[in-house]
Motif scaffolding. Structure first.
Motif, PDB file in Angstrom:
ATOM      1  N   LEU A  44       0.833  -1.205   0.000  1.00 45.36           N
ATOM      2  CA  LEU A  44       0.000   0.000   0.000  1.00 45.36           C
ATOM      3  C   LEU A  44       0.869   1.257   0.000  1.00 45.36           C
ATOM      4  N   SER A  45       1.936   1.243   0.778  1.00 40.69           N
ATOM      5  CA  SER A  45       2.842   2.395   0.833  1.00 40.69           C
ATOM      6  C   SER A  45       3.494   2.630  -0.524  1.00 40.69           C
ATOM      7  N   TYR A  46       4.004   1.558  -1.126  1.00 44.56           N
ATOM      8  CA  TYR A  46       4.653   1.693  -2.425  1.00 44.56           C
ATOM      9  C   TYR A  46       3.662   2.093  -3.511  1.00 44.56           C
ATOM     10  N   TYR A  47       2.390   1.711  -3.333  1.00 42.94           N
ATOM     11  CA  TYR A  47       1.363   2.105  -4.308  1.00 42.94           C
ATOM     12  C   TYR A  47       1.369   3.617  -4.480  1.00 42.94           C
ATOM     13  N   PHE A  48       1.525   4.328  -3.367  1.00 46.05           N
ATOM     14  CA  PHE A  48       1.498   5.791  -3.420  1.00 46.05           C
ATOM     15  C   PHE A  48       2.891   6.400  -3.562  1.00 46.05           C
ATOM     16  N   GLY A  49       3.858   5.578  -3.904  1.00 34.44           N
ATOM     17  CA  GLY A  49       5.197   6.081  -4.145  1.00 34.44           C
ATOM     18  C   GLY A  49       5.978   6.391  -2.891  1.00 34.44           C
ATOM     19  N   VAL A  50       5.543   5.816  -1.760  1.00 34.18           N
ATOM     20  CA  VAL A  50       6.201   6.086  -0.484  1.00 34.18           C
ATOM     21  C   VAL A  50       7.189   4.966  -0.176  1.00 34.18           C
ATOM     22  N   ASP A  51       8.459   5.311  -0.064  1.00 39.65           N
ATOM     23  CA  ASP A  51       9.472   4.358   0.389  1.00 39.65           C
ATOM     24  C   ASP A  51       9.601   4.545   1.894  1.00 39.65           C
ATOM     25  N   SER A  52       8.877   3.737   2.634  1.00 41.96           N
ATOM     26  CA  SER A  52       8.800   3.938   4.075  1.00 41.96           C
ATOM     27  C   SER A  52      10.139   3.709   4.776  1.00 41.96           C
ATOM     28  N   GLU A  53      11.083   3.036   4.099  1.00 40.21           N
ATOM     29  CA  GLU A  53      12.386   2.835   4.716  1.00 40.21           C
ATOM     30  C   GLU A  53      13.152   4.154   4.813  1.00 40.21           C
ATOM     31  N   GLU A  54      12.703   5.170   4.092  1.00 40.69           N
ATOM     32  CA  GLU A  54      13.374   6.466   4.113  1.00 40.69           C
ATOM     33  C   GLU A  54      12.622   7.482   4.973  1.00 40.69           C
ATOM     34  N   LEU A  55      11.520   7.050   5.623  1.00 48.11           N
ATOM     35  CA  LEU A  55      10.720   7.966   6.429  1.00 48.11           C
ATOM     36  C   LEU A  55      11.215   8.022   7.872  1.00 48.11           C
ATOM     37  N   ASN A  56      10.951   9.139   8.504  1.00 43.38           N
ATOM     38  CA  ASN A  56      11.294   9.272   9.921  1.00 43.38           C
ATOM     39  C   ASN A  56      10.260   8.599  10.819  1.00 43.38           C
ATOM     40  N   HIS A  57       9.007   8.493  10.330  1.00 48.33           N
ATOM     41  CA  HIS A  57       7.932   7.925  11.128  1.00 48.33           C
ATOM     42  C   HIS A  57       7.105   6.970  10.277  1.00 48.33           C
ATOM     43  N   SER A  58       6.545   5.945  10.900  1.00 54.42           N
ATOM     44  CA  SER A  58       5.708   4.979  10.204  1.00 54.42           C
ATOM     45  C   SER A  58       4.835   4.269  11.229  1.00 54.42           C
ATOM     46  N   LEU A  59       4.075   3.273  10.784  1.00 55.44           N
ATOM     47  CA  LEU A  59       3.244   2.499  11.698  1.00 55.44           C
ATOM     48  C   LEU A  59       4.085   1.827  12.778  1.00 55.44           C
ATOM     49  N   TYR A  60       5.332   1.537  12.482  1.00 59.77           N
ATOM     50  CA  TYR A  60       6.209   0.901  13.465  1.00 59.77           C
ATOM     51  C   TYR A  60       6.284   1.719  14.750  1.00 59.77           C
ATOM     52  N   ASP A  61       6.265   3.049  14.625  1.00 57.76           N
ATOM     53  CA  ASP A  61       6.326   3.918  15.799  1.00 57.76           C
ATOM     54  C   ASP A  61       5.097   3.758  16.689  1.00 57.76           C
ATOM     55  N   VAL A  62       3.957   3.422  16.069  1.00 58.57           N
ATOM     56  CA  VAL A  62       2.733   3.216  16.848  1.00 58.57           C
ATOM     57  C   VAL A  62       2.934   2.085  17.850  1.00 58.57           C
ATOM     58  N   PHE A  63       3.678   1.064  17.435  1.00 61.43           N
ATOM     59  CA  PHE A  63       3.869  -0.112  18.284  1.00 61.43           C
ATOM     60  C   PHE A  63       5.057   0.011  19.234  1.00 61.43           C
ATOM     61  N   THR A  64       5.971   0.893  18.947  1.00 57.67           N
ATOM     62  CA  THR A  64       7.214   0.928  19.735  1.00 57.67           C
ATOM     63  C   THR A  64       7.383   2.182  20.574  1.00 57.67           C
ATOM     64  N   THR A  65       6.438   3.110  20.514  1.00 67.14           N
ATOM     65  CA  THR A  65       6.536   4.316  21.339  1.00 67.14           C
ATOM     66  C   THR A  65       6.191   3.981  22.793  1.00 67.14           C
ATOM     67  N   PRO A  66       7.074   4.263  23.734  1.00 61.54           N
ATOM     68  CA  PRO A  66       6.794   3.967  25.145  1.00 61.54           C
ATOM     69  C   PRO A  66       5.514   4.666  25.622  1.00 61.54           C
ATOM     70  N   ASN A  67       4.726   3.963  26.388  1.00 61.48           N
ATOM     71  CA  ASN A  67       3.491   4.498  26.979  1.00 61.48           C
ATOM     72  C   ASN A  67       2.416   4.828  25.933  1.00 61.48           C
ATOM     73  N   GLY A  68       2.571   4.330  24.715  1.00 53.11           N
ATOM     74  CA  GLY A  68       1.544   4.546  23.706  1.00 53.11           C
ATOM     75  C   GLY A  68       1.757   5.820  22.915  1.00 53.11           C
ATOM     76  N   ILE A  69       1.342   5.803  21.675  1.00 52.05           N
ATOM     77  CA  ILE A  69       1.546   6.953  20.800  1.00 52.05           C
ATOM     78  C   ILE A  69       0.417   7.962  20.996  1.00 52.05           C
ATOM     79  N   SER A  70       0.725   9.229  20.854  1.00 56.53           N
ATOM     80  CA  SER A  70      -0.247  10.302  21.026  1.00 56.53           C
ATOM     81  C   SER A  70      -0.917  10.628  19.696  1.00 56.53           C
ATOM     82  N   LYS A  71      -1.940  11.459  19.764  1.00 53.48           N
ATOM     83  CA  LYS A  71      -2.597  11.920  18.541  1.00 53.48           C
ATOM     84  C   LYS A  71      -1.590  12.618  17.637  1.00 53.48           C
ATOM     85  N   ASP A  72      -0.777  13.499  18.200  1.00 56.37           N
ATOM     86  CA  ASP A  72       0.232  14.202  17.397  1.00 56.37           C
ATOM     87  C   ASP A  72       1.210  13.211  16.784  1.00 56.37           C
ATOM     88  N   GLY A  73       1.541  12.158  17.520  1.00 51.18           N
ATOM     89  CA  GLY A  73       2.451  11.155  16.993  1.00 51.18           C
ATOM     90  C   GLY A  73       1.878  10.432  15.797  1.00 51.18           C
TER      91      GLY A  73
END
Length: 259
Positions: A44-73
């Motif tokens: 899905l990411s590549y469909y829109f031309g997004v190389d997520s390996e080059e991004l600073n943030h992704s869904l991975y942060d949702v799972f690995t942010t201590p104490n849960g990710i915020s709305k801003d996150g």
């Protein structure tokens, strides 16, 4: 906020195409739509031309942010698309490590649900493109959704894959104590092939009203749209495939009104 998980434990059945096309149609109706890529392969990411390996943030942060990710996150992790009201939360290959690193931690099955709750006021619809394997990511998507959309290619081997998906829903129904509303979507239907008609009839016989009465036809315009990194409803709005998805969406929206 209406949340759908697009899931099947078999690859190549049209999950990403279903996610993108329904998302595009909803955005063109004026809804604010979030597409979530929960597959480490990041189709899905590549469909829109997004190389997520080059991004600073992704869904991975949702799972690995201590104490849960915020709305801003969550909002900071989103990528825009060619439609102003259509956004995407991209995947990364690092998601493939979650089962090993976090699969046994308490509460891991509800991480995505909690994250989406933080942006409930920002979106009308969330569509999640699921990986073809049962693990932390699929469990999270299913726990967060109100309805499961199950694309199934109209051919014999794909029907066997559907059996596994239905078994998974049965297991989660028992473990989570909730019934899963689902709709099976026959995809890649070729009316010239007898096997496709036979597969469709088998679906209707075995799953009855849980099968959408229409079909998504084989349509090469879907491939053209992905190459253009554009939702099919934008790139080829008059194609037969988009017409079929528009019909499907109409029924799904009617089902949500009846809930």
């Amino acid at each position: 906020m209406i949340i759908w998980a697009i899931a099947n434990q078999k690859g190549g059945v049209g999950k990403t195409t279903t996610t993108v096309t329904l998302g595009g149609l909803l955005a063109q109706q004026g809804h604010r739509v979030l597409l979530v890529d929960t597959d480490p392969h990041a189709s899905l990411s590549y469909y829109f031309g997004v190389d997520s390996e080059e991004l600073n943030h992704s869904l991975y942060d949702v799972f690995t942010t201590p104490n849960g990710i915020s709305k801003d996150g969550v909002m900071d992790s989103l990528c825009p698309t060619k439609l102003d009201s259509l956004f995407m939360l991209p995947a990364t290959m690092a998601l493939a490590t979650l089962d090993r690193s976090m699969g046994t931690q308490a509460g891991m099955g509800l991480v995505l649900k909690k994250a989406l709750d933080t942006v409930r006021d920002e979106f009308d619809y969330v569509l999640m493109d699921c990986p073809p394997v049962l693990g932390v990511l699929m469990v999270n998507a299913l726990a967060a959704c109100q309805r499961v959309l199950v694309p199934v290619q109209t051919e014999f081997l794909a029907l066997k894959g559907l059996d596994r998906m239905m078994h998974t829903l049965e297991i989660l129904t028992r473990s989570q104590g909730r019934e899963f509303a689902y709709k099976i979507i026959p995809t890649m239907y070729d009316k010239r092939v007898n096997a496709a008609a036979d597969a469709y009839e088998t679906l209707r016989k075995e799953y009855g009203d849980n099968v959408w009465q229409g079909v998504i036809p084989v349509d090469t315009r879907f491939r053209d749209a992905s190459q253009a990194q554009s939702p099919p409803s934008v790139y080829c709005p008059k194609s037969r495939g988009v017409y079929a998805y528009a019909s499907l969406l109409k029924q799904l929206q009617q089902l949500e009104k009846e809930v």
